[in-house]
Design an enzyme around this catalytic site. Sequence first.
Site, PDB file in Angstrom:
ATOM      1  N   CYS A   7      36.142 -88.737  24.299  1.00 18.28           N
ATOM      2  CA  CYS A   7      34.786 -89.056  24.755  1.00 18.28           C
ATOM      3  C   CYS A   7      34.033 -87.742  24.945  1.00 18.28           C
ATOM      4  O   CYS A   7      34.441 -86.715  24.404  1.00 18.28           O
ATOM      5  CB  CYS A   7      34.801 -89.919  26.019  1.00 18.28           C
ATOM      6  SG  CYS A   7      35.494 -89.121  27.477  1.00 18.28           S
ATOM      7  N   ASN A  10      35.698 -86.133  28.855  1.00 19.40           N
ATOM      8  CA  ASN A  10      37.145 -86.330  29.092  1.00 19.40           C
ATOM      9  C   ASN A  10      37.455 -86.493  30.586  1.00 19.40           C
ATOM     10  O   ASN A  10      38.503 -86.059  31.061  1.00 19.40           O
ATOM     11  CB  ASN A  10      37.985 -85.182  28.475  1.00 19.40           C
ATOM     12  CG  ASN A  10      39.494 -85.455  28.421  1.00 19.40           C
ATOM     13  OD1 ASN A  10      40.291 -84.512  28.439  1.00 19.40           O
ATOM     14  ND2 ASN A  10      39.921 -86.691  28.362  1.00 19.40           N
ATOM     15  N   CYS A  12      35.801 -89.609  32.278  1.00 21.86           N
ATOM     16  CA  CYS A  12      35.554 -91.028  32.611  1.00 21.86           C
ATOM     17  C   CYS A  12      36.238 -91.990  31.646  1.00 21.86           C
ATOM     18  O   CYS A  12      37.192 -92.661  32.004  1.00 21.86           O
ATOM     19  CB  CYS A  12      34.059 -91.326  32.656  1.00 21.86           C
ATOM     20  SG  CYS A  12      33.163 -90.395  33.916  1.00 21.86           S
ATOM     21  N   ARG A  13      35.744 -92.077  30.405  1.00 26.41           N
ATOM     22  CA  ARG A  13      36.226 -93.106  29.472  1.00 26.41           C
ATOM     23  C   ARG A  13      37.554 -92.779  28.818  1.00 26.41           C
ATOM     24  O   ARG A  13      38.476 -93.617  28.844  1.00 26.41           O
ATOM     25  CB  ARG A  13      35.168 -93.336  28.367  1.00 26.41           C
ATOM     26  CG  ARG A  13      33.894 -93.943  28.883  1.00 26.41           C
ATOM     27  CD  ARG A  13      32.784 -93.834  27.858  1.00 26.41           C
ATOM     28  NE  ARG A  13      32.350 -92.453  27.665  1.00 26.41           N
ATOM     29  CZ  ARG A  13      31.458 -92.042  26.776  1.00 26.41           C
ATOM     30  NH1 ARG A  13      30.931 -92.911  25.942  1.00 26.41           N
ATOM     31  NH2 ARG A  13      31.109 -90.785  26.698  1.00 26.41           N
ATOM     32  N   SER A  14      37.668 -91.603  28.197  1.00 28.52           N
ATOM     33  CA  SER A  14      38.921 -91.319  27.457  1.00 28.52           C
ATOM     34  C   SER A  14      40.148 -91.205  28.372  1.00 28.52           C
ATOM     35  O   SER A  14      41.236 -91.600  27.949  1.00 28.52           O
ATOM     36  CB  SER A  14      38.785 -90.111  26.525  1.00 28.52           C
ATOM     37  OG  SER A  14      38.436 -88.947  27.218  1.00 28.52           O
ATOM     38  N   ASP A 117      28.887 -94.984  28.469  1.00 35.43           N
ATOM     39  CA  ASP A 117      29.241 -93.905  29.390  1.00 35.43           C
ATOM     40  C   ASP A 117      28.911 -94.345  30.820  1.00 35.43           C
ATOM     41  O   ASP A 117      27.742 -94.575  31.135  1.00 35.43           O
ATOM     42  CB  ASP A 117      28.419 -92.674  29.001  1.00 35.43           C
ATOM     43  CG  ASP A 117      28.827 -91.450  29.787  1.00 35.43           C
ATOM     44  OD1 ASP A 117      29.586 -91.590  30.767  1.00 35.43           O
ATOM     45  OD2 ASP A 117      28.390 -90.361  29.426  1.00 35.43           O
TER      46      ASP A 117
HETATM   47  P1  4NP Z   1      32.908 -89.320  29.752  1.00 29.72           P
HETATM   48  O1  4NP Z   1      31.669 -89.293  30.764  1.00 29.72           O
HETATM   49  O2  4NP Z   1      32.384 -88.783  28.422  1.00 29.72           O
HETATM   50  O3  4NP Z   1      33.273 -90.755  29.674  1.00 29.72           O
HETATM   51  O4  4NP Z   1      33.980 -88.445  30.352  1.00 29.72           O
HETATM   52  C1  4NP Z   1      30.935 -88.142  31.044  1.00 29.72           C
HETATM   53  C2  4NP Z   1      31.359 -87.282  32.011  1.00 29.72           C
HETATM   54  C3  4NP Z   1      30.624 -86.164  32.312  1.00 29.72           C
HETATM   55  C4  4NP Z   1      29.462 -85.901  31.626  1.00 29.72           C
HETATM   56  C5  4NP Z   1      29.049 -86.756  30.636  1.00 29.72           C
HETATM   57  C6  4NP Z   1      29.782 -87.876  30.341  1.00 29.72           C
HETATM   58  N1  4NP Z   1      28.699 -84.773  31.936  1.00 29.72           N
HETATM   59  O5  4NP Z   1      27.591 -84.624  31.399  1.00 29.72           O
HETATM   60  O6  4NP Z   1      29.129 -83.930  32.764  1.00 29.72           O
END
Ligand code: 4NP
Length: 145
Positions: A7, A10, A12-14, A117
């Site tokens: 994702c 790295n 939240c989702r992955s 997200d």
């Molecule tokens: P992820 O979510 O891609 O599912 O891990 C996010 C976590 C942090 C950020 C963006 C998306 N960020 O901009 O810090």
Amino acid sequence: MKILMVCLGNICRSPLAHGIMEHLVKQKGLNWEIDSAGTGSWHIGHQPDRRSIAVAKANGIDITNQRARQFSSADFDDFDLILVMDKQNYRDVIAQAKTAEHEEKVKLFIPDGFVPDPYYNDEEFAPVFDMVYTRCEKLLQELKH
Ligand code: 4NP
């Protein structure tokens, strides 16, 4: 079988896809290796987001041992399958592919869809968990055959 879940951050989702798939694979007694990475570098070395940790824990899955890392082009050789959470992740990963073989390893985790997200919305974590869990179960069935 070696699968990499990707994702943006790295955190939240992955990490959920990583933890859930690892859990299901272990349950089935399969010797598959699961990992995750982010296309971005902001969270390198961090634990998953506390809300991902909480929703996983509520469903009996511990993801606290995970640490975020950034996707690198070496991952194309190290993994059989690279599953991305959304179309932007797809573009960012494909941009680093050097061969057609690399490109073929990259697939959307949800065929013709995406995992939203949840970073800016606490209430998204439970539905994201369910969506990822359901897809992991299906994926396991598909890949076993
Ligand atoms: P992820 O979510 O891609 O599912 O891990 C996010 C976590 C942090 C950020 C963006 C998306 N960020 O901009 O810090």
